[in-house]
Design an enzyme around this catalytic site. Sequence first.
Site, short mmCIF file in Angstrom:
data_model
loop_
_atom_site.label_atom_id
_atom_site.label_comp_id
_atom_site.label_asym_id
_atom_site.label_seq_id
_atom_site.Cartn_x
_atom_site.Cartn_y
_atom_site.Cartn_z
N GLU A 92 -7.35 -2.40 5.82
CA GLU A 92 -8.24 -3.26 6.26
C GLU A 92 -10.13 -2.43 6.02
O GLU A 92 -9.44 -1.51 6.44
CB GLU A 92 -8.55 -4.30 7.39
N ASP A 124 -9.67 0.58 1.50
CA ASP A 124 -10.03 -0.67 0.74
C ASP A 124 -9.07 -0.63 0.13
O ASP A 124 -7.75 0.61 -0.02
CB ASP A 124 -10.64 0.28 -1.26
N ASP A 142 -5.05 -11.11 0.47
CA ASP A 142 -5.73 -11.81 1.16
C ASP A 142 -7.03 -11.83 1.13
O ASP A 142 -7.46 -11.06 2.52
CB ASP A 142 -4.87 -12.68 1.97
#
Length: 223
Positions: A92, A124, A142
């Site tokens: 995240e 990342d 996502d």
Amino acid sequence: MTPRELVGIAEVPGGPPLRLFRRGADFMIVLDRNELMSTRMSGSEVALGTMTCERLAGHPNPRLLIGGYGMGFTLRAVLERLGPDARVVVAELVPGIIEWARGPMAAVTDGCLDDPRVVLDIGDVADSIRQASAEFDAIMLDVDNGPDGLTRPANDGIYAAQGLAAAMRALKPGGTLAIWSAAPDPVFARRLSKSGFAVDEVRVRARGNGKGATHIIWFARRP
């Protein structure tokens, strides 16, 4: 109508900030005027996790990478279906999203980030992919609303030919790259196929009851 309450603001490296709103028991993460995700529309994020796990048959003790925690629906769906020896890395980029998960959204998160099978990586997902070599049975992305991103120009590289080649190298043979998108993208679907993946495009509904907008998940298998 119950008013919408601003709960917090999270800075995005290289992009505009995200805002977390609450309306009654529902939460929404918003970019400018675009609602990126909400607790009311989690069906396609859950499907990303469940349908990926269905493709893990024959992978003992699977190792997975989830790019983008979001509201954690994909992570929770995966944890419900995997055994105790699985390992799930969650990458995240935005620390504020994890702060929300452990703070105002703790009841929604339901402790999934503290599951012993989970490794949290604040960074990342593109870096996690580039650094891996035949490491993951599945990679679920996502990130930034799909290939047609909104939040951060640097995310485009994940979906470019070079990013897909890195994902291919990061997967074990027979592994699956699963990509969520808010909308169809025929150009990207062709790019996936040209990158050497066997591609299955699935349409899913935004809501768990089979209603709402139609979203896309590509399941791309490494030969």
